[in-house]
Design a protein around this motif. Sequence first.
Motif, mmCIF file in Angstrom:
data_model
loop_
_atom_site.group_PDB
_atom_site.id
_atom_site.type_symbol
_atom_site.label_atom_id
_atom_site.label_comp_id
_atom_site.label_asym_id
_atom_site.label_seq_id
_atom_site.Cartn_x
_atom_site.Cartn_y
_atom_site.Cartn_z
ATOM 1 N N VAL A 63 0.812 -1.220 0.000
ATOM 2 C CA VAL A 63 0.000 0.000 0.000
ATOM 3 C C VAL A 63 0.845 1.270 0.000
ATOM 4 C CG1 VAL A 63 -1.943 -1.142 1.118
ATOM 5 C CG2 VAL A 63 -0.199 0.005 2.521
ATOM 6 N N GLY A 64 2.176 1.110 -0.060
ATOM 7 C CA GLY A 64 3.046 2.278 -0.134
ATOM 8 C C GLY A 64 3.183 3.029 1.172
ATOM 9 N N ASP A 65 3.170 2.322 2.303
ATOM 10 C CA ASP A 65 3.304 2.965 3.609
ATOM 11 C C ASP A 65 4.745 3.415 3.824
ATOM 12 O OD1 ASP A 65 2.973 3.811 6.223
ATOM 13 O OD2 ASP A 65 3.270 1.803 7.052
ATOM 14 N N THR A 66 4.943 4.706 4.007
ATOM 15 C CA THR A 66 6.286 5.249 4.222
ATOM 16 C C THR A 66 6.550 5.609 5.674
ATOM 17 O OG1 THR A 66 5.495 7.488 3.688
ATOM 18 C CG2 THR A 66 6.398 6.167 1.869
ATOM 19 N N SER A 67 5.645 5.242 6.572
ATOM 20 C CA SER A 67 5.822 5.592 7.980
ATOM 21 C C SER A 67 6.752 4.634 8.707
ATOM 22 C CB SER A 67 4.457 5.608 8.690
ATOM 23 O OG SER A 67 3.907 4.292 8.757
ATOM 24 N N TYR A 68 7.164 3.563 8.053
ATOM 25 C CA TYR A 68 8.025 2.547 8.674
ATOM 26 C C TYR A 68 8.934 1.986 7.586
ATOM 27 C CZ TYR A 68 9.137 -0.867 12.331
ATOM 28 O OH TYR A 68 9.783 -1.607 13.288
ATOM 29 N N PRO A 69 10.166 1.596 7.919
ATOM 30 C CA PRO A 69 11.112 1.136 6.886
ATOM 31 C C PRO A 69 10.833 -0.282 6.393
ATOM 32 C CG PRO A 69 12.162 1.004 9.034
ATOM 33 C CD PRO A 69 10.822 1.675 9.258
ATOM 34 N N TRP A 70 9.676 -0.483 5.768
ATOM 35 C CA TRP A 70 9.299 -1.819 5.308
ATOM 36 C C TRP A 70 10.265 -2.356 4.260
ATOM 37 C CZ3 TRP A 70 6.319 -3.686 8.693
ATOM 38 C CH2 TRP A 70 5.295 -2.937 9.279
ATOM 39 N N ARG A 71 10.746 -1.487 3.382
ATOM 40 C CA ARG A 71 11.643 -1.943 2.323
ATOM 41 C C ARG A 71 12.953 -2.466 2.924
ATOM 42 N NH1 ARG A 71 12.107 -0.019 -3.374
ATOM 43 N NH2 ARG A 71 10.620 1.623 -2.847
ATOM 44 N N MET A 72 13.463 -1.781 3.930
ATOM 45 C CA MET A 72 14.693 -2.212 4.596
ATOM 46 C C MET A 72 14.495 -3.564 5.281
ATOM 47 S SD MET A 72 17.879 -1.298 5.379
ATOM 48 C CE MET A 72 17.986 0.494 5.284
ATOM 49 N N PRO A 166 25.819 -13.110 -6.399
ATOM 50 C CA PRO A 166 24.558 -13.223 -5.643
ATOM 51 C C PRO A 166 24.662 -14.105 -4.403
ATOM 52 C CG PRO A 166 24.194 -13.566 -7.988
ATOM 53 C CD PRO A 166 25.672 -13.600 -7.778
ATOM 54 N N ALA A 167 25.809 -14.761 -4.194
ATOM 55 C CA ALA A 167 25.984 -15.527 -2.966
ATOM 56 C C ALA A 167 26.196 -14.613 -1.768
ATOM 57 C CB ALA A 167 27.165 -16.484 -3.105
ATOM 58 N N SER A 168 26.669 -13.397 -2.006
ATOM 59 C CA SER A 168 26.951 -12.441 -0.938
ATOM 60 C C SER A 168 25.663 -11.861 -0.371
ATOM 61 C CB SER A 168 27.837 -11.317 -1.474
ATOM 62 O OG SER A 168 27.772 -10.175 -0.639
ATOM 63 N N ALA A 169 25.573 -11.831 0.938
ATOM 64 C CA ALA A 169 24.390 -11.266 1.583
ATOM 65 C C ALA A 169 24.225 -9.793 1.248
ATOM 66 C CB ALA A 169 24.486 -11.446 3.100
ATOM 67 N N PHE A 170 25.325 -9.054 1.216
ATOM 68 C CA PHE A 170 25.197 -7.620 0.972
ATOM 69 C C PHE A 170 24.842 -7.346 -0.486
ATOM 70 C CE2 PHE A 170 26.403 -3.097 1.190
ATOM 71 C CZ PHE A 170 25.781 -2.774 2.383
ATOM 72 N N PHE A 171 25.303 -8.181 -1.399
ATOM 73 C CA PHE A 171 24.901 -8.066 -2.803
ATOM 74 C C PHE A 171 23.384 -8.232 -2.919
ATOM 75 C CE2 PHE A 171 23.820 -9.749 -6.927
ATOM 76 C CZ PHE A 171 24.644 -9.093 -7.823
ATOM 77 N N VAL A 172 22.855 -9.265 -2.276
ATOM 78 C CA VAL A 172 21.414 -9.513 -2.308
ATOM 79 C C VAL A 172 20.673 -8.372 -1.623
ATOM 80 C CG1 VAL A 172 19.576 -11.059 -1.521
ATOM 81 C CG2 VAL A 172 21.709 -12.009 -2.428
ATOM 82 N N PHE A 173 21.170 -7.937 -0.473
ATOM 83 C CA PHE A 173 20.539 -6.856 0.279
ATOM 84 C C PHE A 173 20.400 -5.596 -0.576
ATOM 85 C CE2 PHE A 173 21.413 -3.003 2.841
ATOM 86 C CZ PHE A 173 20.266 -2.974 3.616
ATOM 87 N N GLU A 174 21.466 -5.168 -1.221
ATOM 88 C CA GLU A 174 21.421 -3.936 -2.011
ATOM 89 C C GLU A 174 20.481 -4.060 -3.207
ATOM 90 O OE1 GLU A 174 25.797 -3.144 -2.485
ATOM 91 O OE2 GLU A 174 25.198 -1.224 -1.588
ATOM 92 N N ASN A 175 20.477 -5.232 -3.835
ATOM 93 C CA ASN A 175 19.606 -5.409 -5.001
ATOM 94 C C ASN A 175 18.134 -5.502 -4.602
ATOM 95 O OD1 ASN A 175 21.031 -5.889 -7.827
ATOM 96 N ND2 ASN A 175 22.417 -6.610 -6.229
ATOM 97 N N ILE A 176 17.840 -6.184 -3.504
ATOM 98 C CA ILE A 176 16.459 -6.237 -3.021
ATOM 99 C C ILE A 176 16.012 -4.844 -2.585
ATOM 100 C CG2 ILE A 176 14.958 -7.099 -1.183
ATOM 101 C CD1 ILE A 176 15.442 -9.205 -3.223
ATOM 102 N N LEU A 177 16.905 -4.104 -1.942
ATOM 103 C CA LEU A 177 16.577 -2.755 -1.474
ATOM 104 C C LEU A 177 16.188 -1.847 -2.633
ATOM 105 C CD1 LEU A 177 16.559 -1.379 1.314
ATOM 106 C CD2 LEU A 177 18.870 -0.542 0.829
#
Length: 367
Positions: A63-72, A166-177
């Motif tokens: 629903v596009g709620d920006t009041s909480y860091p859901w994407r993070m 893509p095995a790296s957690a931070f690689f996945v984190f940045e791309n999902i973010l």
Amino acid sequence: MPESRLDRAFRDYLSAVSPTMELPELPDDPIDAFIELIDQTSHETGAFHLLDVGSDPYPGLAVGDTSYPWRMIWALQIAELEPFACNSLPDVTFYLDTIADPLGEYRAYSYEEGAPGPYEFDSLTSLLTFMAARVRYARGELDEAKLELIEAEQSTLLEDEYEHSPASAFFVFENILEAPLPEAWDALSRGEWPEIELLGQPVRVDKSRPSYQRELSLRILGLFLRDRRVTLPEGVVLAELSAPHRRLIEHLRMLEESFELGLIPELIETLAMEGSEHLRGLAEQWMHRFESAHGIPDLTELEGAFGDAPRSKEPEARRLPDRAVDRLAEMLRTMGEDDSSIEDLDGEDGEPDFSGGAEDASAEEPA
């Protein structure tokens, strides 16, 4: 048995936060041991504390709620990172990879003001040594020069081939973010869909790798955003996946069904009826945009036209009129004309045949 370097690092951190406390019996798994120790000592002066990212992020994303860091929260769950912080560094968040790298070490990262932070660690031992120094510095037991020396010795720049895969957690984190799933939800409510290009050569997901589930989620998300379809590679069973990855696929399948049937997604209808006051209002706005975009009449206006005719007791399905279904189908066909199908990516065993290396992998994920 002699004490290992990791055991000494755990003991050193405990000594920094609570010199009189005996080291408790910790779990054998290093990540479980880290979580338990940080949790037990978080109340001590200068100590680090865990951050809770266990909430379901999908209602807020939808629903596009920006009041909480859901994407993070969503990115951390899919990347399988354990977040923690300390009060002496209020703008920095630390992330511990819960899966070991090829050398059996657990890497850790930092994030500051929306970008990679100043600290990276190639092992849990280095991380704990750094943390002990930060605690002592916060308590005035360590001067700044000694702190900077320890930070320089323990922190390192992670730039090997593993970090760019893509095995790296931070690689996945940045791309999902950066993945436009919330933007796709908003576009869907307006009768649109963002144009997504999946660049580079997709890479086959190897189930023998401990990191395969987060790699799988990244690829399924990227292909879905491009093709509006969810396809599990052969040999992958949804029930065998851990909760964050299973929830992602279930979420995408719900969206896929919405496209196929021309219905408002079930999640939106549920939130509009049962969500918190804030999310309920956003869900109602989402539904109004969807109905306006597809020419669906206001139900309250229709009630007068039918007079006192009895209403069906069956749950009402919000289905698009035929012309709207035709428009949506045409849109999906034209937007997918230049893209290869998921079947075209399949190898002999039905899994995506992704032959590119780490250089291509960074380009394949959704931007």
